[in-house]
Write a protein that holds these residues in place. Structure first.
Motif, PDB file in Angstrom:
ATOM      1  N   LEU A 151     116.713  62.374  18.489  1.00 18.65           N
ATOM      2  CA  LEU A 151     115.481  63.078  18.839  1.00 18.65           C
ATOM      3  C   LEU A 151     115.054  64.086  17.773  1.00 18.65           C
ATOM      4  CD1 LEU A 151     116.043  63.743  22.654  1.00 18.65           C
ATOM      5  CD2 LEU A 151     114.551  62.046  21.589  1.00 18.65           C
ATOM      6  N   VAL A 152     115.961  64.466  16.901  1.00 16.61           N
ATOM      7  CA  VAL A 152     115.620  65.470  15.884  1.00 16.61           C
ATOM      8  C   VAL A 152     115.318  64.811  14.545  1.00 16.61           C
ATOM      9  CG1 VAL A 152     116.966  67.263  17.012  1.00 16.61           C
ATOM     10  CG2 VAL A 152     118.057  65.814  15.302  1.00 16.61           C
ATOM     11  N   VAL A 153     114.948  63.528  14.586  1.00 14.02           N
ATOM     12  CA  VAL A 153     114.712  62.800  13.348  1.00 14.02           C
ATOM     13  C   VAL A 153     113.557  63.401  12.549  1.00 14.02           C
ATOM     14  CG1 VAL A 153     113.153  61.145  14.453  1.00 14.02           C
ATOM     15  CG2 VAL A 153     114.399  60.477  12.399  1.00 14.02           C
ATOM     16  N   GLY A 154     112.592  64.020  13.235  1.00  9.05           N
ATOM     17  CA  GLY A 154     111.455  64.607  12.540  1.00  9.05           C
ATOM     18  C   GLY A 154     111.674  66.045  12.116  1.00  9.05           C
ATOM     19  N   ASP A 155     112.849  66.611  12.392  1.00 12.33           N
ATOM     20  CA  ASP A 155     113.115  68.012  12.057  1.00 12.33           C
ATOM     21  C   ASP A 155     114.408  68.217  11.281  1.00 12.33           C
ATOM     22  OD1 ASP A 155     111.026  69.652  13.825  1.00 12.33           O
ATOM     23  OD2 ASP A 155     111.767  67.966  15.013  1.00 12.33           O
ATOM     24  N   THR A 180     109.220  64.690   7.865  1.00 11.92           N
ATOM     25  CA  THR A 180     109.385  65.903   8.670  1.00 11.92           C
ATOM     26  C   THR A 180     108.085  66.215   9.386  1.00 11.92           C
ATOM     27  OG1 THR A 180     111.009  66.775   7.098  1.00 11.92           O
ATOM     28  CG2 THR A 180     109.989  68.353   8.611  1.00 11.92           C
ATOM     29  N   ASN A 181     108.180  66.450  10.693  1.00  9.65           N
ATOM     30  CA  ASN A 181     106.993  66.783  11.482  1.00  9.65           C
ATOM     31  C   ASN A 181     106.426  68.133  11.063  1.00  9.65           C
ATOM     32  OD1 ASN A 181     107.407  64.418  12.937  1.00  9.65           O
ATOM     33  ND2 ASN A 181     108.601  65.464  14.540  1.00  9.65           N
ATOM     34  N   GLN A 182     105.107  68.291  11.272  1.00 11.92           N
ATOM     35  CA  GLN A 182     104.475  69.562  10.920  1.00 11.92           C
ATOM     36  C   GLN A 182     104.878  70.676  11.884  1.00 11.92           C
ATOM     37  OE1 GLN A 182     100.251  68.981  10.652  1.00 11.92           O
ATOM     38  NE2 GLN A 182     100.376  67.786   8.760  1.00 11.92           N
ATOM     39  N   ILE A 183     105.005  70.329  13.148  1.00 13.61           N
ATOM     40  CA  ILE A 183     105.361  71.323  14.162  1.00 13.61           C
ATOM     41  C   ILE A 183     106.848  71.188  14.475  1.00 13.61           C
ATOM     42  CG2 ILE A 183     104.940  72.140  16.515  1.00 13.61           C
ATOM     43  CD1 ILE A 183     102.144  70.938  16.305  1.00 13.61           C
ATOM     44  N   PRO A 184     107.621  72.245  14.310  1.00 17.54           N
ATOM     45  CA  PRO A 184     109.070  72.143  14.574  1.00 17.54           C
ATOM     46  C   PRO A 184     109.355  71.920  16.056  1.00 17.54           C
ATOM     47  CG  PRO A 184     108.455  74.416  14.142  1.00 17.54           C
ATOM     48  CD  PRO A 184     107.240  73.592  13.850  1.00 17.54           C
ATOM     49  N   ARG A 185     110.385  71.138  16.316  1.00 14.88           N
ATOM     50  CA  ARG A 185     110.799  70.841  17.686  1.00 14.88           C
ATOM     51  C   ARG A 185     111.548  72.041  18.261  1.00 14.88           C
ATOM     52  NH1 ARG A 185     112.018  66.200  20.624  1.00 14.88           N
ATOM     53  NH2 ARG A 185     113.684  66.477  22.169  1.00 14.88           N
ATOM     54  N   GLU A 186     111.301  72.322  19.528  1.00 12.96           N
ATOM     55  CA  GLU A 186     111.985  73.430  20.185  1.00 12.96           C
ATOM     56  C   GLU A 186     113.445  73.055  20.435  1.00 12.96           C
ATOM     57  OE1 GLU A 186     111.690  76.190  24.227  1.00 12.96           O
ATOM     58  OE2 GLU A 186     110.202  74.611  23.816  1.00 12.96           O
ATOM     59  N   VAL A 187     114.329  73.977  20.100  1.00 12.84           N
ATOM     60  CA  VAL A 187     115.757  73.747  20.290  1.00 12.84           C
ATOM     61  C   VAL A 187     116.129  74.118  21.723  1.00 12.84           C
ATOM     62  CG1 VAL A 187     118.079  74.366  19.531  1.00 12.84           C
ATOM     63  CG2 VAL A 187     116.209  74.231  17.870  1.00 12.84           C
ATOM     64  N   GLU A 215     120.610  68.441  20.043  1.00 13.19           N
ATOM     65  CA  GLU A 215     119.225  68.606  19.576  1.00 13.19           C
ATOM     66  C   GLU A 215     119.005  69.907  18.805  1.00 13.19           C
ATOM     67  OE1 GLU A 215     116.334  67.794  22.645  1.00 13.19           O
ATOM     68  OE2 GLU A 215     117.794  66.617  23.782  1.00 13.19           O
ATOM     69  N   ASP A 216     120.050  70.404  18.173  1.00 14.44           N
ATOM     70  CA  ASP A 216     119.927  71.593  17.318  1.00 14.44           C
ATOM     71  C   ASP A 216     119.850  71.120  15.874  1.00 14.44           C
ATOM     72  OD1 ASP A 216     119.976  74.002  16.055  1.00 14.44           O
ATOM     73  OD2 ASP A 216     121.806  74.742  17.012  1.00 14.44           O
ATOM     74  N   TRP A 217     118.634  71.125  15.320  1.00 10.43           N
ATOM     75  CA  TRP A 217     118.432  70.595  13.965  1.00 10.43           C
ATOM     76  C   TRP A 217     118.645  71.648  12.879  1.00 10.43           C
ATOM     77  CZ3 TRP A 217     114.555  73.614  12.070  1.00 10.43           C
ATOM     78  CH2 TRP A 217     113.657  74.160  13.000  1.00 10.43           C
ATOM     79  N   ARG A 218     119.032  72.850  13.258  1.00  8.93           N
ATOM     80  CA  ARG A 218     119.236  73.936  12.267  1.00  8.93           C
ATOM     81  C   ARG A 218     120.692  73.907  11.782  1.00  8.93           C
ATOM     82  NH1 ARG A 218     117.173  78.443  16.374  1.00  8.93           N
ATOM     83  NH2 ARG A 218     118.852  77.360  17.472  1.00  8.93           N
ATOM     84  N   TRP A 219     120.996  72.875  11.017  1.00  9.02           N
ATOM     85  CA  TRP A 219     122.390  72.620  10.639  1.00  9.02           C
ATOM     86  C   TRP A 219     122.732  73.152   9.251  1.00  9.02           C
ATOM     87  CZ3 TRP A 219     123.055  69.780   6.186  1.00  9.02           C
ATOM     88  CH2 TRP A 219     121.924  69.088   5.722  1.00  9.02           C
ATOM     89  N   TRP A 220     121.777  73.543   8.450  1.00 11.46           N
ATOM     90  CA  TRP A 220     122.026  73.869   7.039  1.00 11.46           C
ATOM     91  C   TRP A 220     123.040  75.001   6.888  1.00 11.46           C
ATOM     92  CZ3 TRP A 220     119.316  70.843   3.480  1.00 11.46           C
ATOM     93  CH2 TRP A 220     118.241  70.114   3.990  1.00 11.46           C
ATOM     94  N   TRP A 221     122.694  76.168   7.417  1.00 15.76           N
ATOM     95  CA  TRP A 221     123.569  77.321   7.264  1.00 15.76           C
ATOM     96  C   TRP A 221     124.826  77.191   8.122  1.00 15.76           C
ATOM     97  CZ3 TRP A 221     123.542  80.655   3.504  1.00 15.76           C
ATOM     98  CH2 TRP A 221     122.375  80.942   2.827  1.00 15.76           C
TER      99      TRP A 221
END
Length: 657
Positions: A342-346, A499-506, A577-583
């Motif tokens: 589900l987070v493919v666009g973010d 990447t979608n323009q509008i970020p998905r809500e986590v 569904e948490d796409w904030r994986w970088w940090w």
């Protein structure tokens, strides 16, 4: 294929030559052959203590000085950074000539300042470090039917509020007969170079000897001040001296004269020259050390293998079930999907503070490369303890050269995050060249002011500060900018999905995700905490560390475990569904630094009980913070790069419209 066979042939030839050799002569160290009667000069190094961790000059105490004056030995960059100050001394031997009751000098009257500083150094358990033919003096003490080895000897001892000084030294020099008397002598790592005889001139057939051991026994002897008053240096003391290390007889008092004497005996030994460092490299508890490391390697490898197998099977099953559906079924399934699909666009949405992430990853690659190359060279014998300072010097050299890698990785990652935009790459490369060195320079400068205030030889001289700054800005920074230039010219990675323009809500989680990230550091910490104890003992307890082969294995295992831990946590975050994986991928493995810092505090409280004074504690914590920062950058970089590769591979394998 032919080149591979040639390579194998060369490896076999090298191994054969190495096997047939009777000894491995480390680079920069060769046997020094002395004839009977040749002068052997003893050198002195800085006074050291595990109670303060602040070295001081040998001649800061009222010891005898050589007749020609104190002269510094040539020291490399690593020796200066380690606080070594090697100087000449009045101790002088003649090869294979036993001497006893040798008078050095007499301090007429101890002044108030001299008496005070002697008491302080005895209370702080300072050790005197002597060197003969590049071998440190070693002292043996007996405890519970076995012998303990120590380098150096204590300045004195305190018994019932009375301070006693060790003013008589009994030396025992172990020598081995030179086995090739018809070969011209070569320059050694000792005190002076020997001249190679001219062509046609015969070499003396008299037996020569090599120094293979240097032992010292300190004694406290009450000398007769009147008998020593008119004696000159190296003359024979008129009364017999009996050196008994179990008794002390020379209390120090203000205004009282102190005489210094020594004796030396030579003993022929079966120890060969290449093996003369074995006495220093043998560590107490070696069996426990090897067994614990091996046990940790087996357990951690087993657990990591299980995690990896389960993880790969789960991902493959998800991919297989997802790709077997036709497009209509996929569209219907997407409405009900939950998890990483589900987070493919973010999933490739740029993180917060992308420049800082690029800079830290670039610096982590640089430090990791330096660690791998340095440990490899040390394991091969190129940075032996016989060559003082080469380990630190080698680390600085490799760190500067690998600035190219830091600039390349930081800038290329910056371009990838910016979808190929080259704007700002110079700023990123410049910051990568200054981030870690700048923090390290700030920490070392603050600690150096503390050492300057204490008049310690551990303080870096101002001239060396200038040299370090020149190395930084004239070599490291330009090389990092060169690496950044190549990173800017290299093609950036194209994301496999849009990447979608509008970020998905986590979705809201039942527990904070950062709690899981911090807990992830326990597994990497388990791979190195045993080895960490030996490293800390080497740094702070004055023990010689020379098991770089095992250290290299632990480093490789640490890299593998950090990669797997970060990879697993990234997958877990994507599944919720948490796409904030970088940090989070960076700190999942980088959090091991937190546990190392807590372990450092534990080591300070329970193992360094004798560490005295706020200055010593500040030095310890400052150096520990510097070490922890470097470990965080290395482990975090490994975790981030592995997670980036995994996410890129995972979403490249999914067929999307």
């Amino acid at each position: 294929m032919e080149s591979f066979h040639i390579f194998k042939l060369w490896v076999m030839v090298f191994c054969l030559v190495f096997r047939l050799g009777f000894g491995f002569y480390l680079p920069g160290s060769y046997p020094h052959n002395y004839a009977i009667g040749d002068v052997l000069s003893v050198k002195v190094n800085s006074l050291t203590s595990i109670g303060t961790e602040m070295p001081f000059s040998y001649y800061s105490l009222p010891f005898c000085k050589p007749q020609g004056g104190v002269k510094d030995s040539a020291e490399n960059l690593g020796e200066l950074l380690m606080g070594d100050r090697i100087e000449n001394s009045p101790y002088r031997f003649k090869m294979y000539t036993n001497e006893s009751e040798v008078f050095l000098c007499q301090v007429d009257k101890l002044s108030g300042d001299q008496f005070k500083i002697l008491k302080e150094r005895i209370d702080q358990m300072y050790q005197v470090n002597l060197i003969l033919d590049n071998l440190p003096a070693i002292r043996f003490t007996k405890k519970d039917d076995y012998f303990l080895r120590w380098t150096g000897y204590p300045v004195g001892i305190k018994i019932q509020d009375v301070y006693y000084l060790f003013n008589h030294l009994r030396f025992n020099v172990l020598v081995h007969k030179y086995e090739e008397t018809n070969v011209a002598r070569v320059m050694g790592t000792g005190d002076a170079a020997e001249m190679i005889p001219p062509v046609g001139k015969e070499v003396s057939d008299k037996p020569g000897y090599m120094v293979v051991g240097f032992e010292v026994v300190p004694c406290s002897i009450l000398h007769n001040a009147d008998s020593a008053k008119n004696l000159k240096m190296h003359e024979k003391y008129p009364s017999p001296i009996k050196c008994d290390p179990s008794t002390v007889a020379m209390p120090i008092k203000e205004g009282q004269p102190v005489a210094f004497t020594y004796e030396v005996t030579f003993e022929e030994s079966d120890i060969k020259w290449p093996s003369r460092w074995d006495a220093y490299l043998k560590m107490e508890g070696a069996k426990v050390h090897w067994f614990s490391i091996l046990n940790s390697l087996m357990v951690i490898t087993f657990l990591a293998g299980i995690v990896l197998v389960i993880f790969l099977r789960t991902v493959r099953r998800d991919l297989a079930s997802y790709e077997e559906l036709d497009k209509e079924a996929q569209a219907q399934m997407n409405e009900e999907l939950s998890g990483w699909k589900l987070v493919v666009g973010d999933v490739f949405r740029a993180p917060s503070n992308p420049a800082l992430l690029c800079i830290m990853v670039g610096d982590g690659v640089q430090i990791l490369g330096m660690a791998i190359v340095t440990i490899l060279f040390a394991a091969l014998g190129f940075m032996s303890p016989a060559s003082r300072g080469t380990l630190i010097t080698g680390m600085l050299f490799f760190y500067m050269i690998l600035g190219i890698a830091a600039g390349y990785v930081a800038v290329r990652l910056w371009r990838t995050l910016g979808s190929g935009d080259q704007k700002g790459w110079i700023s990123v490369a410049w910051k990568a060249a200054c981030f870690f060195p700048g923090i390290a320079f700030l920490i070392l400068t603050i600690l150096n002011f503390l050492l300057w205030g204490s008049h310690s030889t551990g303080a870096i001289p101002f001239s060396l500060f200038v040299i370090l700054l020149l190395l930084w800005f004239c070599i490291s920074v330009p090389l990092t900018l060169v690496g950044g230039y190549f990173g800017a010219k290299a093609p950036h990675l194209e994301y496999p999905v849009r990447t979608n323009q509008i970020p998905r809500e986590v979705p809201q989680q039942r527990y904070p995700s950062w709690l899981l990230v911090l807990g992830a550091g326990t597994l990497p910490f388990g791979t190195l905490f045993i080895e960490l104890f030996f490293i800390m003992s080497s740094i702070w307890m004055g023990r010689v560390y020379y098991v770089f082969g095992f250290l290299f294995i632990v480093l490789i295992l640490l890299v593998v475990v950090c990669a797997e831990v970060s990879l697993v946590l990234t997958y877990m975050h994507l599944c919720v569904e948490d796409w904030r994986w970088w940090w989070k991928s960076f700190f999942a493995s980088g959090s091991v630094a937190l546990y190392i810092f807590l372990y450092s505090i534990n080591y300070l409280v329970f193992d360094l009980k004798n560490l005295s004074g706020p200055v010593s504690a500040t030095l310890y914590l400052g150096y520990s913070l510097f070490m922890v920062l470097a470990i965080m950058l290395v482990t975090g970089t490994v975790g981030f790069l592995s997670s980036f590769w995994f996410v890129y591979y995972l979403f490249s394998s999914v067929k999307l419209d």
